[in-house]
Design a protein around this motif. Sequence first.
Motif, PDB file in Angstrom:
ATOM      1  N   HIS A  70      38.121  50.426 -17.068  1.00 28.23           N
ATOM      2  CA  HIS A  70      39.045  49.294 -16.951  1.00 28.23           C
ATOM      3  C   HIS A  70      40.319  49.661 -16.206  1.00 28.23           C
ATOM      4  CE1 HIS A  70      39.926  51.090 -21.013  1.00 28.23           C
ATOM      5  NE2 HIS A  70      41.090  51.193 -20.426  1.00 28.23           N
ATOM      6  N   ARG A  71      41.151  48.643 -16.021  1.00 26.51           N
ATOM      7  CA  ARG A  71      42.420  48.809 -15.309  1.00 26.51           C
ATOM      8  C   ARG A  71      43.579  48.898 -16.301  1.00 26.51           C
ATOM      9  NH1 ARG A  71      42.833  48.201 -10.144  1.00 26.51           N
ATOM     10  NH2 ARG A  71      41.275  47.227  -8.846  1.00 26.51           N
ATOM     11  N   VAL A  72      44.618  49.608 -15.880  1.00 23.81           N
ATOM     12  CA  VAL A  72      45.821  49.736 -16.697  1.00 23.81           C
ATOM     13  C   VAL A  72      46.654  48.462 -16.584  1.00 23.81           C
ATOM     14  CG1 VAL A  72      48.003  50.997 -16.920  1.00 23.81           C
ATOM     15  CG2 VAL A  72      45.881  52.245 -16.481  1.00 23.81           C
ATOM     16  N   ASP A  73      47.139  47.976 -17.717  1.00 20.19           N
ATOM     17  CA  ASP A  73      48.047  46.835 -17.769  1.00 20.19           C
ATOM     18  C   ASP A  73      49.473  47.398 -17.743  1.00 20.19           C
ATOM     19  OD1 ASP A  73      49.840  44.845 -18.785  1.00 20.19           O
ATOM     20  OD2 ASP A  73      48.152  43.811 -19.736  1.00 20.19           O
ATOM     21  N   THR A  74      50.153  47.267 -16.597  1.00 17.33           N
ATOM     22  CA  THR A  74      51.476  47.878 -16.456  1.00 17.33           C
ATOM     23  C   THR A  74      52.514  47.252 -17.383  1.00 17.33           C
ATOM     24  OG1 THR A  74      51.914  46.490 -14.512  1.00 17.33           O
ATOM     25  CG2 THR A  74      51.119  48.749 -14.110  1.00 17.33           C
ATOM     26  N   ASP A  75      52.370  45.978 -17.699  1.00 18.28           N
ATOM     27  CA  ASP A  75      53.305  45.356 -18.646  1.00 18.28           C
ATOM     28  C   ASP A  75      53.129  45.956 -20.038  1.00 18.28           C
ATOM     29  OD1 ASP A  75      54.390  43.683 -16.687  1.00 18.28           O
ATOM     30  OD2 ASP A  75      52.984  42.059 -17.138  1.00 18.28           O
ATOM     31  N   LEU A  76      51.878  46.177 -20.433  1.00 16.51           N
ATOM     32  CA  LEU A  76      51.599  46.763 -21.741  1.00 16.51           C
ATOM     33  C   LEU A  76      52.133  48.192 -21.831  1.00 16.51           C
ATOM     34  CD1 LEU A  76      50.256  46.634 -24.533  1.00 16.51           C
ATOM     35  CD2 LEU A  76      48.124  47.360 -23.437  1.00 16.51           C
ATOM     36  N   ILE A  77      51.907  48.989 -20.801  1.00 14.71           N
ATOM     37  CA  ILE A  77      52.407  50.369 -20.890  1.00 14.71           C
ATOM     38  C   ILE A  77      53.925  50.429 -20.777  1.00 14.71           C
ATOM     39  CG2 ILE A  77      50.231  51.486 -20.264  1.00 14.71           C
ATOM     40  CD1 ILE A  77      51.410  52.073 -17.500  1.00 14.71           C
ATOM     41  N   ALA A  78      54.532  49.477 -20.069  1.00  9.68           N
ATOM     42  CA  ALA A  78      56.001  49.417 -20.041  1.00  9.68           C
ATOM     43  C   ALA A  78      56.530  49.176 -21.455  1.00  9.68           C
ATOM     44  CB  ALA A  78      56.478  48.317 -19.094  1.00  9.68           C
ATOM     45  N   GLN A  79      55.905  48.248 -22.181  1.00  7.63           N
ATOM     46  CA  GLN A  79      56.298  47.997 -23.578  1.00  7.63           C
ATOM     47  C   GLN A  79      56.087  49.239 -24.427  1.00  7.63           C
ATOM     48  OE1 GLN A  79      53.770  44.724 -24.672  1.00  7.63           O
ATOM     49  NE2 GLN A  79      55.256  43.171 -24.033  1.00  7.63           N
ATOM     50  N   THR A  80      54.962  49.910 -24.223  1.00  7.84           N
ATOM     51  CA  THR A  80      54.609  51.095 -25.013  1.00  7.84           C
ATOM     52  C   THR A  80      55.640  52.208 -24.852  1.00  7.84           C
ATOM     53  OG1 THR A  80      52.263  50.555 -24.850  1.00  7.84           O
ATOM     54  CG2 THR A  80      52.812  52.833 -25.412  1.00  7.84           C
ATOM     55  N   VAL A  81      56.087  52.431 -23.617  1.00  6.75           N
ATOM     56  CA  VAL A  81      57.024  53.541 -23.369  1.00  6.75           C
ATOM     57  C   VAL A  81      58.483  53.097 -23.332  1.00  6.75           C
ATOM     58  CG1 VAL A  81      55.269  54.888 -22.158  1.00  6.75           C
ATOM     59  CG2 VAL A  81      56.851  53.463 -20.826  1.00  6.75           C
ATOM     60  N   GLY A  82      58.743  51.800 -23.490  1.00  8.75           N
ATOM     61  CA  GLY A  82      60.120  51.308 -23.501  1.00  8.75           C
ATOM     62  C   GLY A  82      60.770  51.295 -22.131  1.00  8.75           C
ATOM     63  N   ALA A  83      59.975  51.060 -21.092  1.00 12.06           N
ATOM     64  CA  ALA A  83      60.504  51.005 -19.731  1.00 12.06           C
ATOM     65  C   ALA A  83      60.733  49.558 -19.316  1.00 12.06           C
ATOM     66  CB  ALA A  83      59.534  51.664 -18.757  1.00 12.06           C
ATOM     67  N   ALA A  84      61.766  49.334 -18.518  1.00 11.62           N
ATOM     68  CA  ALA A  84      62.028  47.993 -18.003  1.00 11.62           C
ATOM     69  C   ALA A  84      60.967  47.602 -16.978  1.00 11.62           C
ATOM     70  CB  ALA A  84      63.412  47.926 -17.369  1.00 11.62           C
ATOM     71  N   LYS A  85      60.546  48.586 -16.151  1.00  6.62           N
ATOM     72  CA  LYS A  85      59.566  48.293 -15.106  1.00  6.62           C
ATOM     73  C   LYS A  85      58.659  49.500 -14.900  1.00  6.62           C
ATOM     74  CE  LYS A  85      59.144  46.511 -10.411  1.00  6.62           C
ATOM     75  NZ  LYS A  85      58.297  45.380 -10.622  1.00  6.62           N
ATOM     76  N   VAL A  86      57.361  49.223 -14.855  1.00 11.78           N
ATOM     77  CA  VAL A  86      56.362  50.243 -14.537  1.00 11.78           C
ATOM     78  C   VAL A  86      55.567  49.731 -13.349  1.00 11.78           C
ATOM     79  CG1 VAL A  86      54.261  51.412 -15.317  1.00 11.78           C
ATOM     80  CG2 VAL A  86      56.189  51.152 -16.888  1.00 11.78           C
ATOM     81  N   LYS A  87      55.474  50.568 -12.326  1.00 16.34           N
ATOM     82  CA  LYS A  87      54.702  50.189 -11.139  1.00 16.34           C
ATOM     83  C   LYS A  87      53.892  51.390 -10.660  1.00 16.34           C
ATOM     84  CE  LYS A  87      58.526  51.224  -8.028  1.00 16.34           C
ATOM     85  NZ  LYS A  87      59.455  50.746  -7.030  1.00 16.34           N
ATOM     86  N   ARG A  88      52.854  51.100  -9.877  1.00 17.89           N
ATOM     87  CA  ARG A  88      52.058  52.180  -9.300  1.00 17.89           C
ATOM     88  C   ARG A  88      52.968  53.059  -8.459  1.00 17.89           C
ATOM     89  NH1 ARG A  88      46.686  53.267  -9.557  1.00 17.89           N
ATOM     90  NH2 ARG A  88      45.477  51.551 -10.346  1.00 17.89           N
ATOM     91  N   ALA A  89      52.772  54.350  -8.575  1.00 16.84           N
ATOM     92  CA  ALA A  89      53.575  55.292  -7.808  1.00 16.84           C
ATOM     93  C   ALA A  89      53.038  55.412  -6.385  1.00 16.84           C
ATOM     94  CB  ALA A  89      53.552  56.650  -8.490  1.00 16.84           C
ATOM     95  N   THR A  90      53.919  55.738  -5.468  1.00 19.71           N
ATOM     96  CA  THR A  90      53.503  55.989  -4.091  1.00 19.71           C
ATOM     97  C   THR A  90      52.820  57.353  -4.020  1.00 19.71           C
ATOM     98  OG1 THR A  90      55.551  57.123  -3.496  1.00 19.71           O
ATOM     99  CG2 THR A  90      55.512  54.697  -3.207  1.00 19.71           C
ATOM    100  N   PRO A  91      52.023  57.591  -2.988  1.00 17.81           N
ATOM    101  CA  PRO A  91      51.403  58.911  -2.839  1.00 17.81           C
ATOM    102  C   PRO A  91      52.432  60.046  -2.835  1.00 17.81           C
ATOM    103  CG  PRO A  91      50.339  57.356  -1.365  1.00 17.81           C
ATOM    104  CD  PRO A  91      51.532  56.645  -1.969  1.00 17.81           C
ATOM    105  N   GLU A  92      53.588  59.805  -2.238  1.00 17.96           N
ATOM    106  CA  GLU A  92      54.636  60.824  -2.188  1.00 17.96           C
ATOM    107  C   GLU A  92      55.203  61.098  -3.584  1.00 17.96           C
ATOM    108  OE1 GLU A  92      53.887  58.862   1.533  1.00 17.96           O
ATOM    109  OE2 GLU A  92      54.693  57.945  -0.291  1.00 17.96           O
ATOM    110  N   PHE A  93      55.399  60.046  -4.370  1.00 21.77           N
ATOM    111  CA  PHE A  93      55.900  60.166  -5.743  1.00 21.77           C
ATOM    112  C   PHE A  93      54.893  60.958  -6.583  1.00 21.77           C
ATOM    113  CE2 PHE A  93      56.755  58.699 -10.065  1.00 21.77           C
ATOM    114  CZ  PHE A  93      58.137  58.553 -10.114  1.00 21.77           C
ATOM    115  N   VAL A  94      53.594  60.641  -6.421  1.00 22.97           N
ATOM    116  CA  VAL A  94      52.531  61.333  -7.164  1.00 22.97           C
ATOM    117  C   VAL A  94      52.533  62.817  -6.820  1.00 22.97           C
ATOM    118  CG1 VAL A  94      50.030  61.554  -7.481  1.00 22.97           C
ATOM    119  CG2 VAL A  94      51.083  59.279  -7.371  1.00 22.97           C
ATOM    120  N   ARG A  95      52.586  63.123  -5.536  1.00 26.19           N
ATOM    121  CA  ARG A  95      52.557  64.530  -5.116  1.00 26.19           C
ATOM    122  C   ARG A  95      53.801  65.277  -5.607  1.00 26.19           C
ATOM    123  NH1 ARG A  95      49.777  66.518  -0.050  1.00 26.19           N
ATOM    124  NH2 ARG A  95      48.945  68.233  -1.203  1.00 26.19           N
ATOM    125  N   ALA A  96      54.965  64.634  -5.567  1.00 21.77           N
ATOM    126  CA  ALA A  96      56.191  65.288  -6.048  1.00 21.77           C
ATOM    127  C   ALA A  96      56.096  65.570  -7.552  1.00 21.77           C
ATOM    128  CB  ALA A  96      57.409  64.419  -5.739  1.00 21.77           C
TER     129      ALA A  96
END
Length: 159
Positions: A70-96
Amino acid sequence: MPEKLHPNIEKVAAALEEHEVSGEIVVFAEATPTAATAAAQLGCEVGAIANSLVFDADGQPLLVLTSGAHRVDTDLIAQTVGAAKVKRATPEFVRAATGQVIGGVAPIGHPAPLRTLVDTWLERHEVVWAAAGHPHTVFPTSFAELVRITGGTPAQVER
């Protein structure tokens, strides 16, 4: 395994040894950048593939080990970790954050530990397969072992 491995695979192998993970890294001739391609190569259900997905949670990396079913629900994981916004990371962000490229990100072997959520759906499978630092590699593990080696939090990541 071949004698000379990619440095990322060597880092993951060392981290697996350090965490006393007994599963051996499997190296494929062809890349397995998706859960479906990995499952086809391994002859297992796509749900037994632990995708290592990195998200940008308010500017901080968040690793989500999710079932390939299945796919990740970014709103659900934002609630889970207490983040205002969760979005897919860029390839550069992932590599860093991980030192690894998308399609081969391992649960461990990163420059620094990452906040990690482990999809509770993975608990349904006795053997779970995760990437080993390169798109041509995976290793067998379990839900409990993923939680242990990552210091991750079991969580529902899809609705």
